[in-house]
Scaffold this active site. Structure first.
Site, PDB file in Angstrom:
ATOM      1  N   ASP A   7       0.866  -1.187   0.000  1.00  0.00           N
ATOM      2  CA  ASP A   7       0.000   0.000   0.000  1.00  0.00           C
ATOM      3  C   ASP A   7       0.900   1.234   0.000  1.00  0.00           C
ATOM      4  OD1 ASP A   7      -2.319   1.598   0.090  1.00  0.00           O
ATOM      5  OD2 ASP A   7      -2.219   1.753   2.262  1.00  0.00           O
ATOM      6  N   SER A   8       0.306   2.363  -0.397  1.00  0.00           N
ATOM      7  CA  SER A   8       1.057   3.614  -0.337  1.00  0.00           C
ATOM      8  C   SER A   8       1.428   3.937   1.115  1.00  0.00           C
ATOM      9  CB  SER A   8       0.194   4.749  -0.889  1.00  0.00           C
ATOM     10  OG  SER A   8      -1.006   4.824  -0.143  1.00  0.00           O
ATOM     11  N   CYS A  70      -4.186  -1.460  -2.274  1.00  0.00           N
ATOM     12  CA  CYS A  70      -4.337  -0.024  -2.487  1.00  0.00           C
ATOM     13  C   CYS A  70      -5.236   0.135  -3.707  1.00  0.00           C
ATOM     14  CB  CYS A  70      -2.964   0.591  -2.750  1.00  0.00           C
ATOM     15  SG  CYS A  70      -3.007   2.334  -3.170  1.00  0.00           S
ATOM     16  N   GLU A 162      -2.928   9.057   7.953  1.00  0.00           N
ATOM     17  CA  GLU A 162      -1.467   8.821   8.004  1.00  0.00           C
ATOM     18  C   GLU A 162      -0.816   9.684   9.092  1.00  0.00           C
ATOM     19  OE1 GLU A 162       0.849   6.842   6.068  1.00  0.00           O
ATOM     20  OE2 GLU A 162      -0.920   5.732   5.430  1.00  0.00           O
ATOM     21  N   CYS A 194     -11.133   2.492  -0.501  1.00  0.00           N
ATOM     22  CA  CYS A 194      -9.750   2.844  -0.153  1.00  0.00           C
ATOM     23  C   CYS A 194      -9.433   2.039   1.097  1.00  0.00           C
ATOM     24  CB  CYS A 194      -9.643   4.346   0.131  1.00  0.00           C
ATOM     25  SG  CYS A 194      -8.066   4.826   0.878  1.00  0.00           S
ATOM     26  N   HIS A 196      -7.554   2.547   3.477  1.00  0.00           N
ATOM     27  CA  HIS A 196      -7.461   3.312   4.737  1.00  0.00           C
ATOM     28  C   HIS A 196      -8.829   3.454   5.412  1.00  0.00           C
ATOM     29  CE1 HIS A 196      -3.535   4.581   3.188  1.00  0.00           C
ATOM     30  NE2 HIS A 196      -3.289   5.166   4.351  1.00  0.00           N
TER      31      HIS A 196
HETATM   32  N1  DGL Z   1      -4.984   2.909   0.767  1.00  0.00           N
HETATM   33  C1  DGL Z   1      -4.888   3.570  -0.516  1.00  0.00           C
HETATM   34  C2  DGL Z   1      -6.104   3.180  -1.366  1.00  0.00           C
HETATM   35  O1  DGL Z   1      -6.712   2.140  -1.118  1.00  0.00           O
HETATM   36  C3  DGL Z   1      -4.687   5.024  -0.253  1.00  0.00           C
HETATM   37  C4  DGL Z   1      -4.272   5.765  -1.429  1.00  0.00           C
HETATM   38  C5  DGL Z   1      -3.504   7.030  -1.178  1.00  0.00           C
HETATM   39  O2  DGL Z   1      -2.328   6.922  -0.826  1.00  0.00           O
HETATM   40  O3  DGL Z   1      -4.067   8.122  -1.402  1.00  0.00           O
HETATM   41  O4  DGL Z   1      -6.450   3.848  -2.322  1.00  0.00           O
END
Ligand code: DGL
Length: 269
Positions: A7-8, A70, A162, A194, A196
């Protein structure tokens, strides 16, 4: 050889946690590209290049199978990676399809023509890049007809999560739900598009009301992965589990420990 989860940032830990609960013998290497998060405000070329670099890092760590936990990377980069970059002996899977299969009540690999499904009005909450890609609507159209999707780009929510600022994240979620409701007053279902957002699932559910079914990905992806591995046991990874980050390991470990309420220790990628 372990299975890689990318993931990012920290959102993919919701998927990691569900996969570990479902497949306790599977070894996982998690990679958070914290130095470049959030991805959701980047261009698709940028997201593609970052996702390729992160996936290569997981291949180098011995993973033959990488899950893009992600949605932004799955929406903006996965298809292009599969078509032109992934080596033939490796696999990269995204997190979109299990969610759409659940929404459309389909089994894995059911390629029959699109058909009517029970839910007709669906709210999609995702990052600006995922919403702009329209990948969710495209995948849905392959499987269902007559579903009205209203997408809400939830700018700022990933940054707040974050940063560990859950008060700000909660205020932003409520304001994004209000904005969605101005466009679609009565959604039947809501997709948390997402990884998150499951960390804010109670707030989404509360703001949407108990009558709206909220779909989130972690358990659905874990179930799909379990199914995939029974059909591809050669990809069942055993190796050295690890949590890697391109950011500051101490800071990322402390946030991850706060999110998952258990000690997590990241090392430099
Ligand atoms: N968890 C990522 C997703 O599912 C977050 C993306 C981001 O870094 O903006 O899209």
């Amino acid at each position: 050889m372990a299975v890689g989860i990318f993931d990012s940032g920290l959102g993919g830990l919701t998927v990691h946690q569900a996969v570990q609960a479902r497949l306790p013998d599977l070894d996982l290497v998690y990679l958070a590209d914290s130095a470049h998060a959030p991805y959701g405000v980047r261009t698709s070329d940028d997201i593609y290049n970052l996702t390729v670099a992160a996936t290569q890092r997981l291949f180098d760590a011995g993973c033959d199978l990488v899950i893009l936990a992600c949605n932004t990377a799955s929406a903006a980069a996965l298809r292009r990676m599969q078509e032109s970059w992934v080596p033939t002996d490796k696999r990269v899977l995204g997190v979109f399809v299990p969610l759409i299969e659940a929404l459309t009540e389909r089994q894995w690999g059911d390629n029959s023509p699109p058909r009517e499904v029970e839910v007709k009005h669906v709210a999609l909450f995702a990052t600006p890049a995922t919403v702009a890609s329209r990948a969710f609507q495209r995948e849905l159209a392959f499987r269902a007809i007559g579903v009205d999707v209203e997408a809400q780009a939830c700018g700022g929510v990933v940054d707040a999560i974050e940063d560990g600022d859950f008060i700000l994240a909660e205020a932003m979620v409520r304001s994004h739900v209000d904005a969605l409701r101005r466009k679609m007053p009565d959604p039947q279902a809501a997709i948390l598009g997402c990884t998150h957002y499951p960390l804010m699932q109670d707030t989404f559910q509360d703001a949407l009301g108990a009558g709206v079914k909220v779909f989130s990905q972690a358990d659905l992806v874990a179930e799909s992965l379990a199914d995939y591995l029974t059909r591809h046991p050669d990809k069942m990874g055993r190796g050295a589990p690890a949590f890697l980050t391109t950011g500051d390991p101490a800071r990322v470990s402390s946030r991850a420990t706060q999110f998952l309420r258990r000690p997590i220790s990241f090392s430099a990628a």
